[in-house]
Every structure is written in C-alpha cells, then in structure tokens.
Design an enzyme around this catalytic site. Structure first.
Site, mmCIF file in Angstrom:
data_model
loop_
_atom_site.group_PDB
_atom_site.id
_atom_site.type_symbol
_atom_site.label_atom_id
_atom_site.label_comp_id
_atom_site.label_asym_id
_atom_site.label_seq_id
_atom_site.Cartn_x
_atom_site.Cartn_y
_atom_site.Cartn_z
ATOM 1 N N ASP A 204 -10.724 -9.802 0.175
ATOM 2 C CA ASP A 204 -12.064 -9.247 0.296
ATOM 3 C C ASP A 204 -13.066 -10.379 0.087
ATOM 4 O O ASP A 204 -12.672 -11.536 -0.055
ATOM 5 C CB ASP A 204 -12.284 -8.129 -0.751
ATOM 6 N N ASP A 206 -16.441 -11.223 -2.441
ATOM 7 C CA ASP A 206 -17.121 -10.731 -3.643
ATOM 8 C C ASP A 206 -18.459 -11.454 -3.838
ATOM 9 O O ASP A 206 -18.514 -12.682 -3.726
ATOM 10 C CB ASP A 206 -16.248 -10.989 -4.884
ATOM 11 N N ASP A 340 -17.060 -6.580 -2.064
ATOM 12 C CA ASP A 340 -17.467 -6.087 -3.380
ATOM 13 C C ASP A 340 -18.809 -6.704 -3.749
ATOM 14 O O ASP A 340 -18.979 -7.920 -3.663
ATOM 15 C CB ASP A 340 -16.445 -6.492 -4.463
HETATM 16 P P1 GTP Z 1 -8.690 -12.084 -3.367
HETATM 17 O O1 GTP Z 1 -9.831 -11.140 -3.196
HETATM 18 O O2 GTP Z 1 -7.382 -11.393 -3.222
HETATM 19 O O3 GTP Z 1 -8.803 -13.289 -2.522
HETATM 20 O O4 GTP Z 1 -8.697 -12.637 -4.873
HETATM 21 P P2 GTP Z 1 -9.834 -12.462 -5.954
HETATM 22 O O5 GTP Z 1 -9.508 -13.375 -7.067
HETATM 23 O O6 GTP Z 1 -11.188 -12.600 -5.336
HETATM 24 O O7 GTP Z 1 -9.585 -10.989 -6.474
HETATM 25 P P3 GTP Z 1 -10.573 -9.740 -6.588
HETATM 26 O O8 GTP Z 1 -11.534 -9.674 -5.485
HETATM 27 O O9 GTP Z 1 -9.696 -8.548 -6.782
HETATM 28 O O10 GTP Z 1 -11.329 -9.954 -7.956
HETATM 29 C C1 GTP Z 1 -12.222 -11.011 -8.192
HETATM 30 C C2 GTP Z 1 -12.491 -11.119 -9.656
HETATM 31 O O11 GTP Z 1 -13.238 -10.006 -10.107
HETATM 32 C C3 GTP Z 1 -11.225 -11.187 -10.491
HETATM 33 O O12 GTP Z 1 -11.368 -12.195 -11.436
HETATM 34 C C4 GTP Z 1 -11.161 -9.868 -11.213
HETATM 35 O O13 GTP Z 1 -10.665 -10.038 -12.512
HETATM 36 C C5 GTP Z 1 -12.615 -9.458 -11.239
HETATM 37 N N1 GTP Z 1 -12.722 -8.005 -11.172
HETATM 38 C C6 GTP Z 1 -12.287 -7.190 -10.213
HETATM 39 N N2 GTP Z 1 -12.568 -5.905 -10.517
HETATM 40 C C7 GTP Z 1 -13.197 -5.930 -11.703
HETATM 41 C C8 GTP Z 1 -13.756 -4.931 -12.554
HETATM 42 O O14 GTP Z 1 -13.717 -3.746 -12.287
HETATM 43 N N3 GTP Z 1 -14.372 -5.376 -13.686
HETATM 44 C C9 GTP Z 1 -14.451 -6.697 -14.006
HETATM 45 N N4 GTP Z 1 -15.066 -7.067 -15.119
HETATM 46 N N5 GTP Z 1 -13.928 -7.638 -13.232
HETATM 47 C C10 GTP Z 1 -13.302 -7.274 -12.113
HETATM 48 MN MN MN Z 2 -11.862 -11.179 -3.932
HETATM 49 MN MN MN Z 3 -12.937 -7.955 -5.124
#
Ligand code: GTP
Ligand code: MN
Ligand code: MN
Length: 416
Positions: A204, A206, A340
C-alpha cells in the site's frame, strides 16, 4: 567457550532498534525460510511464535556478511532453538523440511489467499477455511454476506495483490497533496511506511498529514475524503475519527499502544492513462530511467491512446495481465491501490512519524526497549517516562531516540 568461526562481528545487540537493518542484506535464503514460518504462526494466531521467528530473521538481516555455517552463529542473540534448527537445516540441505511442508500445505495456501483479501483477517479466514472455502473464487461462490471492505477486497483482489511501485506511490502522493491543500493550505504531507524506508514496492502507500498551527488539522480527514470522492479518486474508504479528542484522557494513555489518530483506509483509483497529473510523474521517471540507463528492454503498458503508462518492466506485464483478464470490458486505464492516510497534531508529529515508518518489528522492538530497558512507554502519540512520571517532548525522531538512550537509526536501516 570453544574457539569457533565466529562472524567478524564484535557483538550484536539483541533489540532490533539497536541495530542497522538495511533493506538488502546477505542472508535472504535463511530469512525467507524463517519468514514463512513466522507468517504461518501469525495466520494460526500464534503471535508469540511469529515474533520469535521474526526476531531471528531480523537478526540475520542485520549481519554484515553471509552465514555459511551454524558455528558462525555462536553467541548471537535472538536465535531460539526452533529458529536455529531451521537455519542449520537450510545451511546443510538448502531447504527446511518444515518450511517445505508449510508452503505446500492446503491450509497455509488457503489462509494466505483468503487473508490476501482486503478486510479479511486470520480469524475470518480460518472460519471460512473450515467451511471448505480455500480461494477468493470459493468465497465469491459461497454467497457469504461480506462487509463493505471485503466486497471491495474481493472485487479488486488481483490488483491489490500486485506490488505498488515507487512511481505509483509518487503519483498517489501528488493526488493526496492536491486534496489536502485544497481543503487546508499549509498542511504538510509525508510519505511514511515501507516507501520511507527505501522499499521500491509496497502493499500500500502510507501518508502522514499535519499542520504547523496546532488545531488546524482537526476534522481534516473527512474534508480530504470528500474532496477525493468528489474528484472520483476513491473506490473505497473507511475513515475513523480521532478518539483522543473525543475521550478526555489527555495525551496517549501509557498502557495503550492503540492508535487514536484520525485515519483513513482507502482504495484509490489511480489513472494509468496519460491524462491527469499522476501520469506526468510516471513519464518523467520513465524517461529518467531510459536516459540514465538506456533500458530499452523495459516495456511500458500502452493505453487505448497508445501513450506509455506509469508502470514499467515485469510489473507492467502483471498489471496488463490482471487488468486484461479480470475485466470483461477490455483493457482499463486505471488500477486500484491501497492507501492509508493518518492525520496527526503537530506536537505529536515526530511520534507519529516514528510509529508509522515501521517496520512492524522495528516498532515492536522500540516499544519493548522503552518498557523493559528505560521504564518508558512509547506510542505513536507520545513518550511517557514512568520514573519521572512525565511526558517527554520531541519535535524530531532523533530526539526520541535520544530520550530512549538509543543511537539514531535512519528509516533506511529500520527494515527489521
Ligand atoms: P508494506 O505496506 O507492505 O510495503 O509495508 P509497511 O511497512 O508500509 O506496512 P504497513 O503499511 O502495514 O504499515 C506501515 C507502518 O504503520 C508499520 O510500521 C505499522 O506498524 C504501522 N501501523 C499500521 N497500522 C497501524 C495502526 O493501526 N496503528 C499504529 N500505531 N501503527 C500502525
Ligand atoms: Mn505500507
Ligand atoms: Mn499501511
């Protein structure tokens, strides 16, 4: 202690947040094996076991060279009995029996396929698996009532399981910036998550949004979402409110690492056409690639108008395949991308940035370090010192590391 062929490492600290963990490392065969077992444990809702395998894998990712024999692992932290057994097997035989059995198991394959549907977690997937539902198609045929997220997840299943490229992330960023600036000029948008850590693809994209005048960011998310919706950029969205403002508890209750920011889980409709601003980025970066490296073999997708699209190389082929086969109406000029969005008050920005940059294990290790080594509680909102019974302010990630008594680890080295 017998003298051994120890790695040329003096000592390796045991918390991942004390180490530099780059994206590319020397032990992928071993970490791939351990990651499968971690994933299987997580899908079986055995969190403790999952974390143990993740910690072992993260240790190997931080080593400065390839491990060639088990004797080199002597004295290293984070390697439990089970992980060590798997590592030895892979070193000796090239594969681990347990990993092979797992990847070939019907349950693992089904659980992966089902949790690969946006909106479906391990519990739901397990319930469906027990009913004989093993694939998204099985689910579609089952006639189960699905919530809005799951419906969208099923509808865009193939596309959402294609990696999002950096170029696509940049294109999404431009749209988010237009939306945010349309409703709140002066707001700041930061790319977080895996892309901030230097990943070239992600599941995704973020973003963290804030405004230098504290308070101006309140209620921002619904406005941004309305703008995006009106412009036709959203295929799905679920916005959750800022419960910190609603509850009058004060900043980040120490015992909780639940996130209480305004946030939005969404699916964007990203144009892969030459119309709109997003394609401009793709074209520029593609031209850049060409001129810099002369990559004539890189293929671009062609839209109906014959213009080159954002996606290049193997990825383009996959997108083409998915879009060409999942839609009866022929090739499409857009793809679905998970996005996100998080809004943070300016005073909490550094904590939100650190908390949302990841990796998930790195975050977990930071919190574990804070509690066990410093008697502090870290969340994406604040850092609380339990001995001094006060919150510690920080306006940068560097300051938070300093408060925690840790060496600063840049985002590109947080790939634990
Ligand atoms: P990919 O998206 O798979 O490339 O990896 P990513 O590391 O970007 O994973 P992800 O988008 O799932 O999450 C990004 C960061 O946001 C991670 O460090 C998670 O721990 C954090 N995160 C995701 N959901 C939540 C949440 O509900 N609360 C908090 N505090 N952190 C979150
Ligand atoms: Mn991500
Ligand atoms: Mn995410």
């Amino acid at each position: 202690e017998k003298p051994g062929l120890e790695l040329a490492v003096v000592s390796v600290p045991s918390y991942a947040c004390q180490r530099h963990t780059p994206l590319l490392h020397h032990n992928t065969t071993l970490t791939d094996a351990l990651s499968i077992l971690a994933e299987n444990a997580e899908l079986s809702e055995n969190e403790g076991r999952g974390v143990a395998f993740r910690r072992a894998a993260a240790l190997l990712k931080s080593l400065p060279q390839e491990v060639r024999g088990a004797e080199q692992l002597r004295g290293l932290p984070c390697l439990g009995e089970h992980s060590l057994r798997v590592i030895k097997e892979v070193l000796e035989d090239g594969v681990s029996h347990e990993v092979e059995t797992t990847t070939h198991s019907e349950q693992f394959k089904a659980m992966k396929a089902l949790t690969g549907i946006f909106g479906v977690g391990a519990k739901t997937a397990d319930r469906w698996f027990r009913e004989g539902i093993h694939t998204p198609s099985d689910l579609q045929r089952s006639g189960h009532t699905l919530n809005r997220a799951q419906q969208a997840g099923l509808q865009y299943y193939d596309e959402l399981n294609l990696p999002v490229t950096k170029a696509e992330a940049v294109a999404i960023g431009q749209i988010v910036e237009r939306a945010v600036h349309a409703v709140l000029p002066g707001a700041e948008i930061t790319l977080i998550g895996g892309f901030r850590r230097g990943k070239q693809t992600g599941h995704d994209v973020d973003f963290l949004i804030t405004h230098p005048d504290e308070g101006r960011e309140e209620g921002l998310m619904p406005k941004v979402v309305s703008w995006l919706e009106a412009q036709g950029f959203l295929l799905y969205q679920k916005t959750t409110g800022n419960s910190y403002l609603e509850s009058k508890e004060g900043p980040a209750r120490p015992a909780s690492n639940m996130d209480r920011f305004e946030r939005c889980f969404s699916i964007f409709r990203l144009s892969t056409d030459n119309e709109g601003t997003e394609i401009q980025t793709g074209l520029r970066s593609r031209r850049g690639l060409r001129s810099r490296r002369g990559l004539r073999s890189r293929r671009g997708l062609r839209s109906r108008r014959g213009m080159t699209l954002v996606v290049v190389g193997d990825h383009a082929q996959k997108v083409s395949w998915v879009l060409g086969h999942s839609q009866c109406s022929g090739p499409r000029s857009w793809r679905a991308v998970r996005v996100d969005l998080v809004v943070s008050p300016y005073s909490q920005f550094a904590f939100a940035l650190l908390g949302w940059t990841g990796s998930k294990l790195f975050e977990r290790e930071l919190r574990r370090w804070a509690v066990h080594e410093k008697a502090m509680t870290l969340s994406s909102h604040a850092l609380y010192d339990r001995k001094r019974t006060q919150y510690l302010r920080a306006s940068s990630e560097e300051e938070i590391f300093t408060h925690l008594g840790l060496e600063y680890i840049p985002p590109c080295d947080r790939n634990a």
